[in-house]
Design an enzyme around this catalytic site. Structure first.
Site, PDB file in Angstrom:
ATOM      1  N   ASP A 152       7.445  11.964  86.541  1.00 16.95           N
ATOM      2  CA  ASP A 152       8.673  11.249  85.855  1.00 16.95           C
ATOM      3  C   ASP A 152       9.805  11.231  87.023  1.00 16.95           C
ATOM      4  O   ASP A 152       9.904  11.636  87.982  1.00 16.95           O
ATOM      5  CB  ASP A 152       8.862  11.504  84.629  1.00 16.95           C
ATOM      6  CG  ASP A 152       9.414  12.813  84.212  1.00 16.95           C
ATOM      7  OD1 ASP A 152       9.222  13.513  83.377  1.00 16.95           O
ATOM      8  OD2 ASP A 152      10.107  13.469  85.294  1.00 16.95           O
TER       9      ASP A 152
ATOM     10  N   LYS B 180      10.489   7.391  83.406  1.00 22.80           N
ATOM     11  CA  LYS B 180      11.309   6.740  82.502  1.00 22.80           C
ATOM     12  C   LYS B 180      12.650   7.166  82.913  1.00 22.80           C
ATOM     13  O   LYS B 180      13.147   8.220  82.949  1.00 22.80           O
ATOM     14  CB  LYS B 180      11.017   7.114  81.079  1.00 22.80           C
ATOM     15  CG  LYS B 180       9.710   7.197  80.516  1.00 22.80           C
ATOM     16  CD  LYS B 180       9.296   7.728  79.499  1.00 22.80           C
ATOM     17  CE  LYS B 180       9.162   9.039  79.421  1.00 22.80           C
ATOM     18  NZ  LYS B 180       8.201   9.935  79.013  1.00 22.80           N
TER      19      LYS B 180
ATOM     20  N   MET C 166      20.418  16.177  76.846  1.00 23.98           N
ATOM     21  CA  MET C 166      20.680  14.482  76.877  1.00 23.98           C
ATOM     22  C   MET C 166      21.824  14.340  76.060  1.00 23.98           C
ATOM     23  O   MET C 166      21.589  13.286  75.061  1.00 23.98           O
ATOM     24  CB  MET C 166      19.248  13.981  75.972  1.00 23.98           C
ATOM     25  CG  MET C 166      17.905  14.297  76.849  1.00 23.98           C
ATOM     26  SD  MET C 166      16.503  14.112  75.925  1.00 23.98           S
ATOM     27  CE  MET C 166      16.366  15.467  75.254  1.00 23.98           C
TER      28      MET C 166
END
Ligand code: SAH
Length: 256
Positions: A41, A63, A177
């Site tokens: 990723d 992503k 995050m």
């Protein structure tokens, strides 16, 4: 004459660590070197991919920020298909595959498809940031637990954590995050009784050449972080242990 049996494919879910190839485990390096196909990723450093054999297939399923290069279900199907064709598939995941990496979902789908899987742990972002800052995540008398929390709910909203339990535990909070949602995370913690003066630090690109740090307090960091414009992967550590860093600057703002 009987047909040649198809070679048995398999999958290794590999934690690629926070970015610096030096932080790969030896087991991760061995898996990468023996891969027929690598699925990776956006957070995987190209130097890590360079460890693979030249003929290994490199498939970017990256992503970033809601821009899905490939849907999770398509990734799951692709991994299983390549393994069923006989390949050793290495699924490279940033940090540790089982810390907010959707590794569990990939494991489930591979088990359902009957594909043999092994898992190689990786250095998770909280540990990499802590090492880089020289902030112990736990410390006798300062923090007796560490909590990995996500700032990003399934629907993009801030998840409903039990803020009171987190604050009461007195442990260190490592928020993944959370750069966009930090104002809400901080408000939840402060409303649950965390002093606004509690030290906090945001670390962008921990372990990578462009690493940046922003120290402050839980009351002041959200605004300072928004102004600093950290766009890369950012981890936020919250708790008294942060003050143990030699770099802990004067708080950005007095306690709320
Ligand atoms: N499995 C990964 C986490 C995936 S979720 C792990 O164990 O580290 C992605 C989040 O991880 C990012 O939004 C950020 O909060 C954090 N992250 C990953 N790599 C990072 C890095 N090098 N520096 C700071 N934070 C990082």
């Amino acid at each position: 004459m009987s047909a040649c049996p198809r070679p048995e494919g398999r999958v290794t879910l590999v934690g690629a660590g926070p970015g610096d190839p030096d932080l790969l485990t030896l087991r991760a390096v061995k898996a990468i070197q023996s891969a027929d196909a690598l699925l990776f990723d956006a957070l995987i450093d190209p130097a890590i991919l360079d460890l693979a054999r030249p003929e290994a297939r490199r498939i970017d399923v990256g992503k970033r920020c809601g821009r899905h290069a490939m849907r999770q279900s398509a990734i799951n199907t692709l991994i299983a298909r390549l393994a069923q064709e006989g390949a050793h598939v290495v699924r490279l995941k940033g940090g540790d595959p089982f810390v907010f990496g959707r590794g569990g979902e990939e494991l489930d789908s591979l088990r359902a498809a009957g594909v043999p899987v092994t898992v190689v742990p990786g250095v998770t972002a909280a540990c990499a940031a802590a090492a880089s800052l020289q902030v112990p995540l736990t410390h006798r008398d300062v923090a007796r637990s560490v909590h990995f929390v996500t700032g990003h709910g399934a629907d993009g909203a801030v998840p409903m954590h039990d803020w009171l339990a987190l604050v009461r535990s007195g442990g260190t909070i490592a928020a993944y995050m959370a750069s966009r949602t930090l104002p809400k995370v901080a408000a939840g913690l402060i409303a649950a009784g965390m002093p606004g003066s509690t030290p906090a630090v945001a670390v962008e690109h921990a372990s990578r050449p462009g690493e940046r740090r922003l120290f402050g307090t839980i009351a002041g960091l959200p605004e300072a972080l928004a102004a600093a414009g950290f766009e890369g992967p950012t981890l936020v550590l919250i708790g008294d242990v942060v003050a143990l860093s030699r770099e802990m600057a004067v708080p950005l703002r007095a306690a709320a």
